[in-house]
Design an enzyme around this catalytic site. Structure first.
Site, mmCIF file in Angstrom:
data_model
loop_
_atom_site.group_PDB
_atom_site.id
_atom_site.type_symbol
_atom_site.label_atom_id
_atom_site.label_comp_id
_atom_site.label_asym_id
_atom_site.label_seq_id
_atom_site.Cartn_x
_atom_site.Cartn_y
_atom_site.Cartn_z
ATOM 1 N N HIS A 131 0.831 -1.202 0.000
ATOM 2 C CA HIS A 131 0.000 0.000 0.000
ATOM 3 C C HIS A 131 0.866 1.252 0.000
ATOM 4 O O HIS A 131 2.066 1.195 0.269
ATOM 5 C CB HIS A 131 -0.923 0.030 1.221
ATOM 6 C CG HIS A 131 -2.159 -0.783 1.054
ATOM 7 N ND1 HIS A 131 -2.223 -2.111 1.403
ATOM 8 C CD2 HIS A 131 -3.383 -0.465 0.561
ATOM 9 C CE1 HIS A 131 -3.433 -2.565 1.134
ATOM 10 N NE2 HIS A 131 -4.159 -1.592 0.626
ATOM 11 N N LYS A 135 -0.710 4.993 4.481
ATOM 12 C CA LYS A 135 -1.624 4.077 5.182
ATOM 13 C C LYS A 135 -1.135 3.856 6.610
ATOM 14 O O LYS A 135 0.026 3.509 6.828
ATOM 15 C CB LYS A 135 -1.726 2.748 4.434
ATOM 16 C CG LYS A 135 -2.798 1.822 5.021
ATOM 17 C CD LYS A 135 -3.100 0.673 4.077
ATOM 18 C CE LYS A 135 -4.144 -0.268 4.667
ATOM 19 N NZ LYS A 135 -5.427 0.423 4.920
#
EC number: 1.17.1.8
Length: 232
Positions: A131, A135
């Protein structure tokens, strides 16, 4: 429908545009904790905030008998309390670690593959998720959902971040650039490897799925998942 968006970051803004394109009215765009007044008599709330704020945000909405679609991850230790709150207030709650149609099909594929592979001790399983660097939680909610799907259909007993032992299922979380989300499940033996993988190109699929879930839940009471929405 009248939709309130709680958590007005990148996802919230995409949800806003998709909601209006599908003919809905966005009656609240909130970056702060909602109140009865600020929710503006919404028919449904779509909540994409952060792990620290999610529980309180959701609770306020459910206490005002407004159904909630929640895509915030990293707070799930309090999920049973939220589900009970929805039931006690005669409204509805739906949590999705990922609202993408493709990811939910991937969840089903993952569970079926885990059932097949559970017969073959030659293979060990491992998960990887990648990700963007912004995040906050690791592993991702999607990776946890994949791990839970494998555990329910195999001999693994729990998941663990990074290195594992015995019957623990390893999840490796990588944070890189602006990657929207890539999830891989590996089955490895001494002679070969099986991999299934989902790659998101952007956030639009997540946002569209959340709006579709909001449309679906409008007249319902209880606790639901994307499996209910998609009939999987």
């Amino acid at each position: 429908m009248k939709i309130a968006i709680v958590g007005y970051g990148k996802m919230g803004k995409i949800i806003d545009g998709i909601s209006q394109n599908r003919g809905h009215e966005v009656v609240a765009r909130l970056k702060e904790t909602p109140t009865k007044e600020s929710l503006n008599n919404a028919d449904v709330v779509i909540e994409f905030s952060n792990p620290e704020a999610a529980f309180h945000n959701i609770s306020v909405c459910l206490e005002n008998q407004i159904p909630v679609i929640c895509g915030t991850t990293g707070w799930l230790d309090k999920k049973p309390a939220v589900e009970q709150l929805a039931i006690d207030n005669g409204t509805a709650f739906l949590y999705g670690s990922n609202f993408s149609l493709g990811v939910n099909l991937f969840f089903a594929l993952n569970e079926n593959l885990a059932k097949m592979m559970s017969r073959f001790n030659e293979y060990s399983c491992q998960l990887e998720e990648i990700h963007h660097i912004h995040k906050k939680d690791a592993p991702s909610g999607t990776a946890i959902s994949l791990a839970e799907g494998i555990i329910a259909n195999s001999g693994y007993e729990a998941w663990k971040l990074d290195e594992t032992k015995d019957k623990e299922l390893g999840i490796f979380a990588i944070r890189k650039d602006e990657v929207p989300g890539t999830h891989s499940v590996f089955y490895r033996s001494e002679v070969d490897e099986i991999e299934i993988k989902h790659t998101a190109y952007n956030r639009n699929g997540f946002a569209l799925g959340a709006v579709i879930a909001a449309e679906w839940i409008a007249d319902k009471k209880g606790v639901f998942s994307m499996k209910d929405v998609l009939g999987l």
